[in-house]
Design a protein around this motif. Structure first.
Motif, PDB file in Angstrom:
ATOM      1  N   VAL A 169     -48.024 -14.827  27.782  1.00 10.55           N
ATOM      2  CA  VAL A 169     -49.105 -14.881  28.783  1.00 10.55           C
ATOM      3  C   VAL A 169     -48.609 -16.169  29.632  1.00 10.55           C
ATOM      4  O   VAL A 169     -48.165 -17.290  29.225  1.00 10.55           O
ATOM      5  CB  VAL A 169     -50.589 -15.130  27.962  1.00 10.55           C
ATOM      6  N   VAL A 186     -52.015 -15.753  36.888  1.00 12.64           N
ATOM      7  CA  VAL A 186     -52.956 -15.562  35.695  1.00 12.64           C
ATOM      8  C   VAL A 186     -53.906 -14.389  36.049  1.00 12.64           C
ATOM      9  O   VAL A 186     -54.248 -14.066  37.100  1.00 12.64           O
ATOM     10  CB  VAL A 186     -53.635 -17.000  35.552  1.00 12.64           C
ATOM     11  N   ASN A 187     -54.203 -13.802  34.540  1.00 11.49           N
ATOM     12  CA  ASN A 187     -55.206 -12.542  34.930  1.00 11.49           C
ATOM     13  C   ASN A 187     -54.546 -11.419  35.433  1.00 11.49           C
ATOM     14  O   ASN A 187     -55.014 -10.565  35.892  1.00 11.49           O
ATOM     15  CB  ASN A 187     -56.576 -12.947  35.520  1.00 11.49           C
ATOM     16  N   GLY A 189     -52.122  -9.921  33.681  1.00 12.81           N
ATOM     17  CA  GLY A 189     -51.642  -9.396  32.336  1.00 12.81           C
ATOM     18  C   GLY A 189     -50.620  -9.940  32.103  1.00 12.81           C
ATOM     19  O   GLY A 189     -49.784 -10.917  32.441  1.00 12.81           O
ATOM     20  N   PRO A 190     -50.017  -9.685  30.699  1.00 13.00           N
ATOM     21  CA  PRO A 190     -48.780 -10.195  29.872  1.00 13.00           C
ATOM     22  C   PRO A 190     -47.108 -10.262  30.907  1.00 13.00           C
ATOM     23  O   PRO A 190     -47.333  -9.305  31.734  1.00 13.00           O
ATOM     24  CB  PRO A 190     -48.617  -9.541  28.559  1.00 13.00           C
ATOM     25  N   ASP A 231     -58.860 -13.566  31.233  1.00 12.11           N
ATOM     26  CA  ASP A 231     -58.711 -12.385  30.765  1.00 12.11           C
ATOM     27  C   ASP A 231     -57.286 -11.927  30.024  1.00 12.11           C
ATOM     28  O   ASP A 231     -57.477 -10.861  29.269  1.00 12.11           O
ATOM     29  CB  ASP A 231     -58.710 -11.535  32.112  1.00 12.11           C
ATOM     30  N   ASP A 232     -56.267 -12.647  30.269  1.00 12.22           N
ATOM     31  CA  ASP A 232     -55.110 -12.578  29.815  1.00 12.22           C
ATOM     32  C   ASP A 232     -54.946 -12.356  28.203  1.00 12.22           C
ATOM     33  O   ASP A 232     -54.148 -11.801  27.908  1.00 12.22           O
ATOM     34  CB  ASP A 232     -54.136 -13.562  30.398  1.00 12.22           C
ATOM     35  N   THR A 279     -46.211 -18.199  25.488  1.00 17.61           N
ATOM     36  CA  THR A 279     -46.560 -18.517  26.728  1.00 17.61           C
ATOM     37  C   THR A 279     -45.500 -18.696  27.713  1.00 17.61           C
ATOM     38  O   THR A 279     -44.230 -19.098  27.259  1.00 17.61           O
ATOM     39  CB  THR A 279     -47.383 -19.676  26.838  1.00 17.61           C
ATOM     40  N   CYS A 300     -55.071 -21.290  31.330  1.00 14.35           N
ATOM     41  CA  CYS A 300     -54.734 -19.736  31.414  1.00 14.35           C
ATOM     42  C   CYS A 300     -55.645 -19.062  32.075  1.00 14.35           C
ATOM     43  O   CYS A 300     -56.672 -19.678  32.167  1.00 14.35           O
ATOM     44  CB  CYS A 300     -54.299 -19.138  30.197  1.00 14.35           C
TER      45      CYS A 300
END
Length: 430
Positions: free
Chosen positions: A400, A333-334, A336-337, A415-416, A313, A412
């Motif tokens: 993430v 957040v959301n 993507g990585p 969706d991630d 993370t 977090c």
């Protein structure tokens, strides 16, 4: 309000189950192994001779697991594609003489593991979990997943300086949890209680590796369920995604040998027989090469073509502390990585690593972001540089983006985790 249909939340639902069932590194690797077994993987013992047969295999050692899948017809020099992660999280761990107390309170003596946000552990309902070792050398997992302990905070009436100077906690004096009442502290009470809980005969437990955990379950958060709050996302989120990706890659026809390496003790430096700075990963990879009839030359060729994604993370931009982040790199957040970069090698990513990760994300149709620290702030590190230096393996740091890192309860985007797993799957299949 109805949850918006943007991504398949089945992966995140399963992550919540995994987090709740994994209060310790030992539980985490046991749960990962159980999933791998259902996918056809089989455990191999380090003390046995290994054969060169194809299929999925894994090694368990304490709180670490290394799993790999050998495709049919793989040559001894076939390179590996590795997802690296860690199973441990900062917490409060039980001392060798756990039974303590004062002034009519029964307490459990704990030691601080890693770098937890201490204030997040105050006034939480805590359970206790970990590994018990018996007289015959066997081990048993134990998990008291109910309100058992609590670290009570001092009332503001007795410390008015809190409002002016902020909360100041002494790790020794202020972080010892209570778990009952009684004037007489009796040595052996905690272990006797855990023996009874685990169904172990009294007096059989002679060693333990125990830790506390919040018993509050993971949960979706927000008006539209866009966020996920839960414990130990640093870094069981990556362990879960890596396990799912390995199983998906094994079900196809991977061009390389996909590997999951989830280590213990990252939070305190990785220097152990189950940490990334130990010999576990190198031993497993070498033995896989030699079991397939390979030579040292084959081993060198395989390692030279190997790539590792170190997944851990990272920091999402914080709305209340945006000045702590680099002004041009604000992972959301959301989104993507994240690809982690640090030119002082706190992360292992370089330009070729960026290209490797870009290709995987593009093939998986997964967006990604970049993270770099503010020049005025220190940068954390991961197993990435350790893996690269110890094994001579090209390594890329990713993960993430989350908030509240090292809190008893982190946050977090919902969706991630799904997006990370998608990128890892394609990476392992390539």
């Amino acid at each position: 309000m109805t949850e918006p249909a943007r991504f398949d939340r089945g992966h995140t639902d399963d992550l919540m189950t995994f987090l709740a069932a994994s209060p310790s590194p030992y539980h985490a690797v046991a749960n990962a192994a159980e999933r791998l077994e259902k996918a056809g993987f089989r455990q191999v013992a380090e003390t046995d001779a290994w054969d060169g047969t194809s299929g999925g295999k894994y090694v368990l050692r304490g709180g670490a697991i290394v799993a790999w899948y050998v495709p049919e017809g793989a040559a001894p020099h076939t390179p590996f594609r590795i997802v690296g992660a860690h199973t441990d999280s900062p917490n409060l761990r039980v001392k060798p003489l756990p039974d303590s107390g004062a002034h009519g309170w029964r307490q459990v003596a704990v030691e601080i593991y890693g770098g937890p946000l201490l204030n997040s552990w105050l006034d939480r309902d805590l359970g206790i979990a970990g590994r018990l070792t018996l007289r015959d050398g066997s081990t048993r997992l134990v998990n008291v997943d109910r309100p058992l302990l609590r670290v009570p905070q001092l009332a503001i009436h007795l410390d008015r300086s809190v409002t002016a100077d902020g909360l100041k906690l002494d790790k020794q004096r202020h972080m010892q949890p209570v778990w009952g009442l009684g004037r007489d502290v009796r040595d052996g009470d905690l272990i006797a209680f855990l023996e009874e809980t685990a169904g172990i005969p009294a007096g059989e437990v002679t060693g333990w590796d125990l830790m506390t955990h919040s018993v509050e379950p993971p949960a979706y958060l927000g008006r539209d369920h866009e966020l996920l709050a839960g414990p130990r996302m640093d870094n069981l989120l990556s362990v879960h995604a890596g396990t799912a990706a390995l199983m998906a890659a094994a079900s196809g026809n991977p061009a390389s040998i996909p590997v999951l390496a989830a280590f213990d003790h990252e939070e305190n430096g990785s220097q152990s027989d189950t940490g990334a700075d130990g010999p576990l990963l190198g031993n497993v990879l070498e033995r896989s090469v030699f079991a397939r009839g390979g030579s040292y030359e084959d081993r060198a060729r395989a390692f030279a073509g190997t790539v590792c994604l170190s997944s851990d993370t990272g920091h999402a931009v914080h709305p209340n502390y945006a000045e702590r982040h680099d002004p041009t790199h604000h992972p959301r957040v959301n989104g993507g990585p994240i690809l982690k970069v640090n030119v002082n090698n706190r992360y292992a990513t370089d330009g070729s690593g960026r290209a490797e990760f870009t290709a995987a994300c593009e093939a998986a149709d997964v967006p990604f972001q970049s993270f770099v620290s503010n020049n005025s702030m220190p940068c954390g590190t991961t197993i990435g540089p350790i893996t690269a230096a110890r094994h001579g393996i090209r390594t890329v740091d990713i993960g993430v983006a989350i908030l509240s890192m090292h809190s008893v309860r982190e946050l977090c985007g919902a969706d991630d985790p799904f997006l990370l797993a998608g990128a890892l799957t394609v990476f392992l299949e390539r």
